[in-house]
Write an enzyme that holds these catalytic residues in place. Sequence first.
Site, short mmCIF file in Angstrom:
data_model
loop_
_atom_site.label_atom_id
_atom_site.label_comp_id
_atom_site.label_asym_id
_atom_site.label_seq_id
_atom_site.Cartn_x
_atom_site.Cartn_y
_atom_site.Cartn_z
N ASN A 9 0.87 -1.17 0.00
CA ASN A 9 0.00 0.00 0.00
C ASN A 9 0.90 1.22 0.00
O ASN A 9 1.53 1.56 1.00
CB ASN A 9 -0.92 0.01 1.23
CG ASN A 9 -1.82 1.25 1.27
OD1 ASN A 9 -1.41 2.34 0.88
ND2 ASN A 9 -3.04 1.10 1.75
N GLU A 36 -3.93 1.60 -2.95
CA GLU A 36 -4.11 3.01 -2.63
C GLU A 36 -3.22 3.89 -3.51
O GLU A 36 -2.49 4.76 -3.04
CB GLU A 36 -3.87 3.29 -1.14
CG GLU A 36 -4.66 4.47 -0.65
CD GLU A 36 -4.61 4.69 0.86
OE1 GLU A 36 -5.17 5.71 1.30
OE2 GLU A 36 -4.05 3.85 1.58
N TYR A 113 -7.80 -4.25 -2.02
CA TYR A 113 -7.69 -3.17 -1.03
C TYR A 113 -9.01 -3.08 -0.28
O TYR A 113 -10.00 -2.56 -0.81
CB TYR A 113 -7.34 -1.86 -1.73
CG TYR A 113 -7.30 -0.66 -0.81
CD1 TYR A 113 -6.69 -0.73 0.45
CD2 TYR A 113 -7.84 0.56 -1.20
CE1 TYR A 113 -6.65 0.37 1.27
CE2 TYR A 113 -7.80 1.67 -0.38
CZ TYR A 113 -7.20 1.57 0.87
OH TYR A 113 -7.15 2.67 1.70
N ASP A 158 -3.67 -5.01 0.88
CA ASP A 158 -3.98 -4.36 2.15
C ASP A 158 -5.40 -4.78 2.52
O ASP A 158 -6.37 -4.22 2.02
CB ASP A 158 -3.86 -2.85 2.01
CG ASP A 158 -4.25 -2.11 3.28
OD1 ASP A 158 -4.49 -2.78 4.31
OD2 ASP A 158 -4.33 -0.86 3.25
N ASN A 160 -6.53 -4.62 5.60
CA ASN A 160 -6.94 -3.69 6.65
C ASN A 160 -7.50 -4.34 7.91
O ASN A 160 -8.25 -3.72 8.66
CB ASN A 160 -7.94 -2.67 6.09
CG ASN A 160 -7.26 -1.33 5.80
OD1 ASN A 160 -6.44 -0.86 6.58
ND2 ASN A 160 -7.58 -0.74 4.66
N ASP A 261 2.64 4.64 5.30
CA ASP A 261 2.58 4.04 6.63
C ASP A 261 2.59 2.50 6.55
O ASP A 261 2.71 1.83 7.57
CB ASP A 261 1.37 4.54 7.44
CG ASP A 261 0.08 4.59 6.64
OD1 ASP A 261 0.08 4.25 5.44
OD2 ASP A 261 -0.95 5.01 7.20
N HIS A 262 2.49 1.96 5.35
CA HIS A 262 2.65 0.53 5.10
C HIS A 262 4.03 0.28 4.49
O HIS A 262 4.61 1.17 3.88
CB HIS A 262 1.61 0.02 4.10
CG HIS A 262 0.19 0.12 4.56
ND1 HIS A 262 -0.55 -0.97 4.97
CD2 HIS A 262 -0.64 1.20 4.65
CE1 HIS A 262 -1.77 -0.57 5.29
NE2 HIS A 262 -1.85 0.73 5.11
#
Length: 271
Positions: A9, A36, A113, A158, A160, A261-262
């Site tokens: 991501n 993303e 995603y 991702d 999540n 942040d990933h």
Amino acid sequence: MKLKITTWNVNSVRFRIDLVAKFIKAARPDVLCLQETKCPDDKFPLKRFKRLGYEHAAMNGQKGYHGVVVLSRFPFESTSKRGFCGLTDSRHISVVLGEQAGLKDPIVVHNLYVPAGGDIPNPDVNPKFKHKLSFLDEMRDCEEVHVNGNARSILLGDLNVAPREHDVWSHKQLLDIVSHTPIETEKLNAAQKAGGWVDAMRELVPEPTKLYTWWSYRSPDWKAADKGRRLDHMWLAPALMDRVSDIKISKEARGWAQPSDHVPVTATFEV
């Protein structure tokens, strides 16, 4: 033949194209699956990726939000994409790698995603969380993203959700935090089971070892605090498990300038 496949991501492919290039030059994956991307297909930086060796791209993008892409050094036999929850969000793309990639038997790769779900873990007051739960239910019921007898299938991306106790820095403190609530864990596990998938990262690195792929931007010193979560996943058809020789989490990428942040997760297959 070795085949390296990365999921990441990237949190805006155009903003972080130099970081992606840095990673590619070091890790040299054969197939790069990004989530993303936040980029419509006609604005995707294809020329840069071609210079980096990725001549082939399967894209499902949109302006400013979501977006998934599979980039490859090899041609695809076919590509497809689908919507979830009756929406046009760009959250799924799949490709088939076959003879043109030097494979005797084809490999199907699904890049997903899953919605993040907002901050409040209550579907009655938070439509984003309700959407996430519905998406996970559709993953469970959608045969298109199941193994379906295909012995060489991969679902990555991702997702999540950090489903296991040691996929988060504190199981007790995160039980009421979106991404680790019992209902999300239950629904992700149901989707994995219904799809016939194996959680390859946890097969190779069993609990109680901690595994993280995401560290919040909200932490002033993410490395010292190390309050991570495993939100990015690599699921395999059972018959592919004896073909995966390594899965690496590139934690160092979180420390680069203006990072996602990933971080990238790369699996190496002996195919």
